[in-house]
Design a protein around this motif. Structure first.
Motif, PDB file in Angstrom:
ATOM      1  N   ARG A 128      -4.701   8.805  41.302  1.00  0.00           N
ATOM      2  CA  ARG A 128      -3.334   9.295  41.099  1.00  0.00           C
ATOM      3  C   ARG A 128      -2.324   8.146  41.129  1.00  0.00           C
ATOM      4  N   VAL A 129      -2.573   7.150  42.002  1.00  0.00           N
ATOM      5  CA  VAL A 129      -1.687   5.982  42.050  1.00  0.00           C
ATOM      6  C   VAL A 129      -1.703   5.267  40.705  1.00  0.00           C
ATOM      7  N   ASN A 130      -2.897   5.056  40.160  1.00  0.00           N
ATOM      8  CA  ASN A 130      -3.005   4.381  38.866  1.00  0.00           C
ATOM      9  C   ASN A 130      -2.328   5.181  37.753  1.00  0.00           C
ATOM     10  N   TYR A 131      -2.449   6.511  37.800  1.00  0.00           N
ATOM     11  CA  TYR A 131      -1.767   7.342  36.811  1.00  0.00           C
ATOM     12  C   TYR A 131      -0.258   7.158  36.899  1.00  0.00           C
ATOM     13  N   TRP A 132       0.290   7.266  38.118  1.00  0.00           N
ATOM     14  CA  TRP A 132       1.737   7.176  38.272  1.00  0.00           C
ATOM     15  C   TRP A 132       2.266   5.793  37.908  1.00  0.00           C
ATOM     16  N   ILE A 133       1.514   4.761  38.215  1.00  0.00           N
ATOM     17  CA  ILE A 133       1.932   3.413  37.819  1.00  0.00           C
ATOM     18  C   ILE A 133       1.912   3.282  36.303  1.00  0.00           C
ATOM     19  N   SER A 134       0.934   3.918  35.644  1.00  0.00           N
ATOM     20  CA  SER A 134       0.850   3.836  34.181  1.00  0.00           C
ATOM     21  C   SER A 134       2.016   4.535  33.486  1.00  0.00           C
ATOM     22  N   VAL A 135       2.604   5.537  34.139  1.00  0.00           N
ATOM     23  CA  VAL A 135       3.752   6.220  33.533  1.00  0.00           C
ATOM     24  C   VAL A 135       5.085   5.675  34.019  1.00  0.00           C
ATOM     25  N   GLY A 136       5.066   4.577  34.800  1.00  0.00           N
ATOM     26  CA  GLY A 136       6.306   3.895  35.126  1.00  0.00           C
ATOM     27  C   GLY A 136       6.757   3.917  36.566  1.00  0.00           C
ATOM     28  N   ALA A 137       6.017   4.572  37.460  1.00  0.00           N
ATOM     29  CA  ALA A 137       6.416   4.580  38.871  1.00  0.00           C
ATOM     30  C   ALA A 137       6.168   3.205  39.476  1.00  0.00           C
ATOM     31  N   GLN A 138       7.019   2.822  40.425  1.00  0.00           N
ATOM     32  CA  GLN A 138       6.883   1.519  41.061  1.00  0.00           C
ATOM     33  C   GLN A 138       6.648   1.696  42.553  1.00  0.00           C
ATOM     34  N   PRO A 139       5.552   1.109  43.073  1.00  0.00           N
ATOM     35  CA  PRO A 139       5.300   1.210  44.516  1.00  0.00           C
ATOM     36  C   PRO A 139       6.211   0.276  45.308  1.00  0.00           C
ATOM     37  N   THR A 140       6.561   0.682  46.512  1.00  0.00           N
ATOM     38  CA  THR A 140       7.337  -0.180  47.400  1.00  0.00           C
ATOM     39  C   THR A 140       6.412  -1.255  47.967  1.00  0.00           C
ATOM     40  N   ASP A 141       6.984  -2.243  48.634  1.00  0.00           N
ATOM     41  CA  ASP A 141       6.196  -3.350  49.182  1.00  0.00           C
ATOM     42  C   ASP A 141       5.176  -2.865  50.208  1.00  0.00           C
ATOM     43  N   ARG A 199      14.691   9.929  52.110  1.00  0.00           N
ATOM     44  CA  ARG A 199      13.324   9.569  52.488  1.00  0.00           C
ATOM     45  C   ARG A 199      12.455  10.783  52.769  1.00  0.00           C
ATOM     46  N   ASP A 200      12.975  11.749  53.491  1.00  0.00           N
ATOM     47  CA  ASP A 200      12.193  12.921  53.858  1.00  0.00           C
ATOM     48  C   ASP A 200      12.505  14.130  52.981  1.00  0.00           C
ATOM     49  N   GLY A 201      13.093  13.896  51.811  1.00  0.00           N
ATOM     50  CA  GLY A 201      13.450  14.981  50.908  1.00  0.00           C
ATOM     51  C   GLY A 201      12.273  15.444  50.069  1.00  0.00           C
ATOM     52  N   ALA A 202      12.589  16.252  49.074  1.00  0.00           N
ATOM     53  CA  ALA A 202      11.568  16.812  48.200  1.00  0.00           C
ATOM     54  C   ALA A 202      10.892  15.710  47.389  1.00  0.00           C
ATOM     55  N   CYS A 203       9.578  15.851  47.218  1.00  0.00           N
ATOM     56  CA  CYS A 203       8.837  14.843  46.470  1.00  0.00           C
ATOM     57  C   CYS A 203       8.172  15.491  45.260  1.00  0.00           C
ATOM     58  N   ILE A 204       7.746  14.659  44.319  1.00  0.00           N
ATOM     59  CA  ILE A 204       7.057  15.132  43.132  1.00  0.00           C
ATOM     60  C   ILE A 204       5.606  15.440  43.466  1.00  0.00           C
ATOM     61  N   GLU A 205       4.947  14.504  44.170  1.00  0.00           N
ATOM     62  CA  GLU A 205       3.531  14.684  44.520  1.00  0.00           C
ATOM     63  C   GLU A 205       3.189  13.863  45.760  1.00  0.00           C
ATOM     64  N   GLU A 206       2.338  14.417  46.601  1.00  0.00           N
ATOM     65  CA  GLU A 206       1.810  13.685  47.753  1.00  0.00           C
ATOM     66  C   GLU A 206       0.442  13.144  47.366  1.00  0.00           C
ATOM     67  N   ILE A 207       0.256  11.821  47.524  1.00  0.00           N
ATOM     68  CA  ILE A 207      -0.991  11.214  47.053  1.00  0.00           C
ATOM     69  C   ILE A 207      -1.774  10.513  48.154  1.00  0.00           C
ATOM     70  N   GLY A 208      -1.338  10.611  49.401  1.00  0.00           N
ATOM     71  CA  GLY A 208      -2.091   9.986  50.470  1.00  0.00           C
ATOM     72  C   GLY A 208      -1.397  10.075  51.803  1.00  0.00           C
ATOM     73  N   THR A 209      -2.054   9.497  52.821  1.00  0.00           N
ATOM     74  CA  THR A 209      -1.497   9.471  54.161  1.00  0.00           C
ATOM     75  C   THR A 209      -1.694   8.099  54.785  1.00  0.00           C
ATOM     76  N   PHE A 210      -0.847   7.801  55.771  1.00  0.00           N
ATOM     77  CA  PHE A 210      -0.968   6.590  56.563  1.00  0.00           C
ATOM     78  C   PHE A 210      -0.667   6.973  58.002  1.00  0.00           C
ATOM     79  N   GLN A 211      -1.632   6.729  58.896  1.00  0.00           N
ATOM     80  CA  GLN A 211      -1.484   7.062  60.299  1.00  0.00           C
ATOM     81  C   GLN A 211      -1.638   5.782  61.115  1.00  0.00           C
ATOM     82  N   PRO A 212      -0.526   5.125  61.461  1.00  0.00           N
ATOM     83  CA  PRO A 212      -0.598   3.830  62.132  1.00  0.00           C
ATOM     84  C   PRO A 212      -1.181   3.877  63.539  1.00  0.00           C
TER      85      PRO A 212
END
Length: 83
Positions: free
Chosen positions: A55-68, A28-41
């Motif tokens: 960037r989200v739309n780009y990554w979804i277009s190349v096959g990335a899947q968002p979590t719930d 979960r906290d390992g290396a990532c490909i790209e950071e595309i946003g933040t969430f501060q609860p």
């Protein structure tokens, strides 16, 4: 498989999250490909979510899947932009 998911940072009992594009086999906290946003609860309702939807739309277009959770955050972000 590449996923769009949350990466936790911040101190104990004061969480902050980054929305990242990451291989699902990485920790979960390992290396990532790209950071595309933040969430501060803990922040005020208006400034909790900040996601680069282009960037989200780009990554979804190349096959990335968002979590719930990220899908819910994206819906909040798009509803905020629509106002």
């Amino acid at each position: 498989m590449v996923k769009i998911r949350l990466k936790r940072f911040g101190t104990k009992k004061r969480p902050c999250y980054r929305v990242v594009v990451q291989d699902s086999r990485k920790p979960r906290d390992g290396a990532c490909i790209e950071e595309i946003g933040t969430f501060q609860p803990i922040a005020k309702e208006d400034s909790q979510v900040s996601i680069d939807m282009d960037r989200v739309n780009y990554w979804i277009s190349v096959g990335a899947q968002p979590t719930d959770i990220v899908k819910k955050l994206m819906n909040r972000q798009s509803a905020k932009q629509a106002k």
